[in-house]
Write a protein that holds these residues in place. Structure first.
Motif, PDB file in Angstrom:
ATOM      1  N   ASP A 165       0.831  -1.205   0.000  1.00 36.18           N
ATOM      2  CA  ASP A 165       0.000   0.000   0.000  1.00 36.18           C
ATOM      3  C   ASP A 165       0.863   1.252   0.000  1.00 36.18           C
ATOM      4  OD1 ASP A 165      -2.835  -1.186   0.509  1.00 36.18           O
ATOM      5  OD2 ASP A 165      -1.529  -2.170   1.964  1.00 36.18           O
ATOM      6  N   VAL A 166       2.014   1.152   0.632  1.00 30.95           N
ATOM      7  CA  VAL A 166       2.972   2.256   0.669  1.00 30.95           C
ATOM      8  C   VAL A 166       4.366   1.695   0.445  1.00 30.95           C
ATOM      9  CG1 VAL A 166       4.046   4.092   2.054  1.00 30.95           C
ATOM     10  CG2 VAL A 166       1.583   3.621   2.289  1.00 30.95           C
ATOM     11  N   ILE A 167       5.113   2.349  -0.440  1.00 28.34           N
ATOM     12  CA  ILE A 167       6.550   2.118  -0.563  1.00 28.34           C
ATOM     13  C   ILE A 167       7.202   3.457  -0.241  1.00 28.34           C
ATOM     14  CG2 ILE A 167       8.456   1.421  -2.063  1.00 28.34           C
ATOM     15  CD1 ILE A 167       6.441  -0.149  -3.735  1.00 28.34           C
ATOM     16  N   PHE A 168       8.169   3.433   0.654  1.00 27.03           N
ATOM     17  CA  PHE A 168       8.762   4.678   1.131  1.00 27.03           C
ATOM     18  C   PHE A 168      10.281   4.600   1.054  1.00 27.03           C
ATOM     19  CE2 PHE A 168      10.504   7.117   4.829  1.00 27.03           C
ATOM     20  CZ  PHE A 168      10.244   8.390   4.322  1.00 27.03           C
ATOM     21  N   ALA A 169      10.895   5.750   0.788  1.00 29.89           N
ATOM     22  CA  ALA A 169      12.354   5.845   0.787  1.00 29.89           C
ATOM     23  C   ALA A 169      12.755   7.241   1.233  1.00 29.89           C
ATOM     24  CB  ALA A 169      12.923   5.557  -0.600  1.00 29.89           C
ATOM     25  N   ALA A 170      13.634   7.327   2.218  1.00 26.61           N
ATOM     26  CA  ALA A 170      14.149   8.616   2.689  1.00 26.61           C
ATOM     27  C   ALA A 170      15.657   8.647   2.497  1.00 26.61           C
ATOM     28  CB  ALA A 170      13.802   8.841   4.160  1.00 26.61           C
ATOM     29  N   ASN A 171      16.117   9.632   1.735  1.00 28.97           N
ATOM     30  CA  ASN A 171      17.551   9.786   1.499  1.00 28.97           C
ATOM     31  C   ASN A 171      18.163   8.486   0.990  1.00 28.97           C
ATOM     32  OD1 ASN A 171      17.642  12.561   2.641  1.00 28.97           O
ATOM     33  ND2 ASN A 171      17.052  11.475   4.502  1.00 28.97           N
ATOM     34  N   THR A 172      17.433   7.854   0.098  1.00 27.69           N
ATOM     35  CA  THR A 172      17.844   6.576  -0.472  1.00 27.69           C
ATOM     36  C   THR A 172      17.672   6.560  -1.980  1.00 27.69           C
ATOM     37  OG1 THR A 172      17.255   5.340   1.531  1.00 27.69           O
ATOM     38  CG2 THR A 172      17.347   4.098  -0.517  1.00 27.69           C
ATOM     39  N   PHE A 173      16.520   7.044  -2.465  1.00 27.75           N
ATOM     40  CA  PHE A 173      16.193   6.950  -3.884  1.00 27.75           C
ATOM     41  C   PHE A 173      17.207   7.695  -4.743  1.00 27.75           C
ATOM     42  CE2 PHE A 173      13.110   7.860  -7.477  1.00 27.75           C
ATOM     43  CZ  PHE A 173      13.015   6.546  -7.889  1.00 27.75           C
ATOM     44  N   SER A 174      17.697   8.834  -4.259  1.00 33.30           N
ATOM     45  CA  SER A 174      18.676   9.608  -5.027  1.00 33.30           C
ATOM     46  C   SER A 174      20.054   8.956  -5.033  1.00 33.30           C
ATOM     47  CB  SER A 174      18.791  11.022  -4.462  1.00 33.30           C
ATOM     48  OG  SER A 174      19.350  11.010  -3.156  1.00 33.30           O
ATOM     49  N   HIS A 175      20.234   7.915  -4.216  1.00 33.61           N
ATOM     50  CA  HIS A 175      21.536   7.267  -4.068  1.00 33.61           C
ATOM     51  C   HIS A 175      21.755   6.123  -5.060  1.00 33.61           C
ATOM     52  CE1 HIS A 175      21.910   8.477   0.495  1.00 33.61           C
ATOM     53  NE2 HIS A 175      21.476   9.456  -0.271  1.00 33.61           N
ATOM     54  N   ILE A 176      20.758   5.786  -5.850  1.00 35.74           N
ATOM     55  CA  ILE A 176      20.790   4.545  -6.621  1.00 35.74           C
ATOM     56  C   ILE A 176      20.934   4.845  -8.108  1.00 35.74           C
ATOM     57  CG2 ILE A 176      19.584   2.401  -7.101  1.00 35.74           C
ATOM     58  CD1 ILE A 176      17.941   2.952  -4.515  1.00 35.74           C
ATOM     59  N   ASP A 177      21.970   4.281  -8.735  1.00 31.83           N
ATOM     60  CA  ASP A 177      22.204   4.582 -10.144  1.00 31.83           C
ATOM     61  C   ASP A 177      21.305   3.782 -11.077  1.00 31.83           C
ATOM     62  OD1 ASP A 177      23.441   2.189  -9.587  1.00 31.83           O
ATOM     63  OD2 ASP A 177      25.300   2.625 -10.649  1.00 31.83           O
ATOM     64  N   PHE A 178      20.738   2.663 -10.623  1.00 32.53           N
ATOM     65  CA  PHE A 178      19.899   1.825 -11.489  1.00 32.53           C
ATOM     66  C   PHE A 178      18.419   2.081 -11.195  1.00 32.53           C
ATOM     67  CE2 PHE A 178      21.475  -0.486  -7.848  1.00 32.53           C
ATOM     68  CZ  PHE A 178      20.381  -1.158  -7.314  1.00 32.53           C
ATOM     69  N   ASP A 193      -4.082   1.277  -5.705  1.00 33.23           N
ATOM     70  CA  ASP A 193      -4.271   2.620  -5.155  1.00 33.23           C
ATOM     71  C   ASP A 193      -3.114   2.999  -4.232  1.00 33.23           C
ATOM     72  OD1 ASP A 193      -5.760   5.026  -4.872  1.00 33.23           O
ATOM     73  OD2 ASP A 193      -6.418   4.367  -2.887  1.00 33.23           O
ATOM     74  N   GLY A 194      -1.999   2.294  -4.338  1.00 34.06           N
ATOM     75  CA  GLY A 194      -0.874   2.537  -3.455  1.00 34.06           C
ATOM     76  C   GLY A 194      -0.072   3.765  -3.845  1.00 34.06           C
ATOM     77  N   VAL A 195       0.849   4.165  -2.963  1.00 34.20           N
ATOM     78  CA  VAL A 195       1.708   5.322  -3.224  1.00 34.20           C
ATOM     79  C   VAL A 195       3.168   4.970  -2.962  1.00 34.20           C
ATOM     80  CG1 VAL A 195      -0.013   7.119  -2.803  1.00 34.20           C
ATOM     81  CG2 VAL A 195       1.294   6.195  -0.872  1.00 34.20           C
ATOM     82  N   PHE A 196       4.012   5.546  -3.795  1.00 38.03           N
ATOM     83  CA  PHE A 196       5.448   5.521  -3.554  1.00 38.03           C
ATOM     84  C   PHE A 196       5.840   6.922  -3.122  1.00 38.03           C
ATOM     85  CE2 PHE A 196       9.774   6.115  -5.677  1.00 38.03           C
ATOM     86  CZ  PHE A 196      10.468   5.723  -4.543  1.00 38.03           C
ATOM     87  N   VAL A 197       6.368   7.036  -1.906  1.00 41.69           N
ATOM     88  CA  VAL A 197       6.747   8.331  -1.346  1.00 41.69           C
ATOM     89  C   VAL A 197       8.251   8.324  -1.099  1.00 41.69           C
ATOM     90  CG1 VAL A 197       6.396   9.958   0.557  1.00 41.69           C
ATOM     91  CG2 VAL A 197       4.481   8.517  -0.236  1.00 41.69           C
ATOM     92  N   PHE A 198       8.918   9.347  -1.591  1.00 37.59           N
ATOM     93  CA  PHE A 198      10.348   9.457  -1.309  1.00 37.59           C
ATOM     94  C   PHE A 198      10.712  10.902  -1.024  1.00 37.59           C
ATOM     95  CE2 PHE A 198      10.128  10.039  -5.912  1.00 37.59           C
ATOM     96  CZ  PHE A 198      11.045  11.046  -6.169  1.00 37.59           C
ATOM     97  N   GLU A 199      11.729  11.071  -0.189  1.00 38.05           N
ATOM     98  CA  GLU A 199      12.234  12.401   0.135  1.00 38.05           C
ATOM     99  C   GLU A 199      13.748  12.405   0.028  1.00 38.05           C
ATOM    100  OE1 GLU A 199      11.985  12.521   4.947  1.00 38.05           O
ATOM    101  OE2 GLU A 199      10.036  12.348   3.923  1.00 38.05           O
ATOM    102  N   ASP A 200      14.250  13.408  -0.693  1.00 38.83           N
ATOM    103  CA  ASP A 200      15.677  13.526  -0.975  1.00 38.83           C
ATOM    104  C   ASP A 200      16.025  15.011  -1.112  1.00 38.83           C
ATOM    105  OD1 ASP A 200      17.138  10.842  -1.557  1.00 38.83           O
ATOM    106  OD2 ASP A 200      15.196  10.577  -2.535  1.00 38.83           O
ATOM    107  N   PRO A 201      17.329  15.345  -1.098  1.00 39.82           N
ATOM    108  CA  PRO A 201      17.709  16.749  -1.251  1.00 39.82           C
ATOM    109  C   PRO A 201      17.080  17.389  -2.484  1.00 39.82           C
ATOM    110  CG  PRO A 201      19.611  15.466  -0.592  1.00 39.82           C
ATOM    111  CD  PRO A 201      18.500  14.480  -0.863  1.00 39.82           C
ATOM    112  N   TYR A 202      16.581  18.612  -2.295  1.00 44.02           N
ATOM    113  CA  TYR A 202      15.910  19.343  -3.366  1.00 44.02           C
ATOM    114  C   TYR A 202      16.920  20.230  -4.077  1.00 44.02           C
ATOM    115  CZ  TYR A 202      12.607  22.521  -5.671  1.00 44.02           C
ATOM    116  OH  TYR A 202      11.919  23.267  -6.603  1.00 44.02           O
TER     117      TYR A 202
END
Length: 408
Positions: A165-178, A193-202
């Motif tokens: 239902d939720v996939i989350f990543a904090a300071n992780t998604f921007s770290h991955i080259d693939f 109806d799920g969400v992928f939420v991520f937070e990284d430097p803007y």
């Protein structure tokens, strides 16, 4: 010639921070020239002329950066503990309300966010490839898989646990080259109806504040609403919400959903318009940013040399990964900063990557207080200044360098 990792477009380089070590490759004094300590790569940043994704030109293999002894612990900051607890409660109230909900966190670190989820009795899974930090999460009751997330792991999780239902990543998604494999995996694992939420430097905050130390090996991508919207569409996903966050020096929280599954928030349209008005990805803006980086570095080194000439004692505060970029770009070593105080046990007794400044525990900061403290962990400024109020009371002064060099 390097091409965009997202769309294959042409990259236009706009800043080069020189040969840099890995941000978290803290050095043993007994073996200062080991393979990890001597490794260097060119830390340059470019923007894709087609999709506008800002990214490193070169990168480091992910298994070199994220390994058994990875030293960062999210729970080390009270501000971040509160941040992730609040987010977990929001997920529980808004997105994990159905029958037997399920949440997956990519890069779960020491389980700081999932701890609240687990206490609520909600099915969860942390995916954390760094062995030692994953063990901390397990010890706190978090279910963790010590692997890198990709489309194959996503298929395995889907077969075992069902859709998320939720996939989350904090300071992780921007770290991955693939990211292509990651996004295909997210697309398949995400509930209808799920969400992928991520937070990284803007990237907008980095440009506005000239906070170039946010650029280091682990940060491969620097997101804007525009580039995330384009990226999501290429994988059958849609950017449905955005939120600017004050943590870690300015981050962008993005919410993605299956295309057409959820209404798009007005916040997305508003931020896209703001970015266009600011000319955030215009060549002239990027050129001004590069100029600001050079000016900031020169000003900081000039100040530190003047203080040394005056016989003043300067120490650093916070042996962060971002400080690796600053120290190496500016050539700041133990001749200008005698040591760095840091509360992370795994870093204490070691040396900073590349510049070999000793790292000591918090007790060394007040034994005795220095004349000046260079605030390297500036993203935790409010928390640190409250904690170290006695330093100011004793006559000590802080050296800041974001968004400009100043003494307070």
């Amino acid at each position: 010639m390097p091409v965009c990792r997202i769309c294959g477009g042409t990259l236009s380089e706009f800043v080069d921070l020189g040969a840099q070590p890995m941000g978290n490759a803290f050095v043993s004094p007994q073996d200062p020239d080991d393979d990890a300590a001597s490794f260097r790569f060119r830390l340059a940043v470019a923007m894709c002329e087609a999709c506008t994704m800002v990214q490193l030109v070169d990168d480091v293999q992910h298994d070199q950066m994220f390994h058994q002894g990875y030293p960062y612990r999210s729970s080390g900051s009270s501000v971040m503990r509160a941040h992730f607890e609040a987010l977990a409660r929001r997920f529980l109230a808004q997105d994990l309300t159905g029958t037997d909900p399920f949440i997956v966190e990519l890069g779960s670190n020491d389980g700081i966010m999932l701890h609240t989820i687990a206490k609520a009795g909600v099915r969860h899974l942390g995916v954390e490839p760094c062995g030692d930090v994953a063990e901390v999460g397990r010890a706190n009751g978090i279910r963790v898989r010590s692997e890198f997330f990709d489309e194959n792991l996503a298929a395995d999780v889907l077969a075992q646990d069902g859709p998320a239902d939720v996939i989350f990543a904090a300071n992780t998604f921007s770290h991955i080259d693939f990211l292509d494999s990651i996004l295909r995996g997210i697309k398949n694992l995400l509930a209808p109806d799920g969400v992928f939420v991520f937070e990284d430097p803007y990237f907008g905050d980095i440009v506005e504040r000239a906070s170039f130390d946010q650029i280091y090996d682990e940060h491969i991508f620097f997101f804007t609403a525009r580039s995330v919207q384009d990226m999501a569409a290429r994988f059958g996903l849609e950017l449905v919400d955005v939120e600017l966050l004050p943590v870690h020096g300015g981050e962008l929280r993005c919410t993605l959903a299956h295309t057409g599954a959820r209404p798009v928030s007005p916040a997305v349209t508003e931020l896209l318009a703001e970015e266009a008005a600011q000319g955030l990805t215009e060549p002239a803006t990027l050129s001004r940013f590069a100029d600001a980086v050079r000016e900031l570095g020169d000003s900081l080194v000039t100040l530190l040399r003047e203080l040394r000439a005056q016989g003043k004692r300067v120490v650093g505060y916070g042996a962060t990964a971002k400080s690796t970029t600053l120290l190496n770009y500016c050539g700041i070593g133990p001749d200008l900063v005698s040591f760095i105080s840091d509360s992370t046990p795994e870093k204490q007794g070691r040396l900073t990557p590349g510049t070999h400044i000793p790292i000591r525990g918090p007790e060394a900061f007040a034994d005795p207080y220095p004349d000046y403290a260079l605030l390297l962990a500036w993203n935790h400024q409010e928390e640190i200044l409250r904690k170290e109020a006695a330093f100011r009371e004793a006559g000590g002064k802080w050296i800041h360098y974001v968004p400009d060099v100043r003494v307070e």
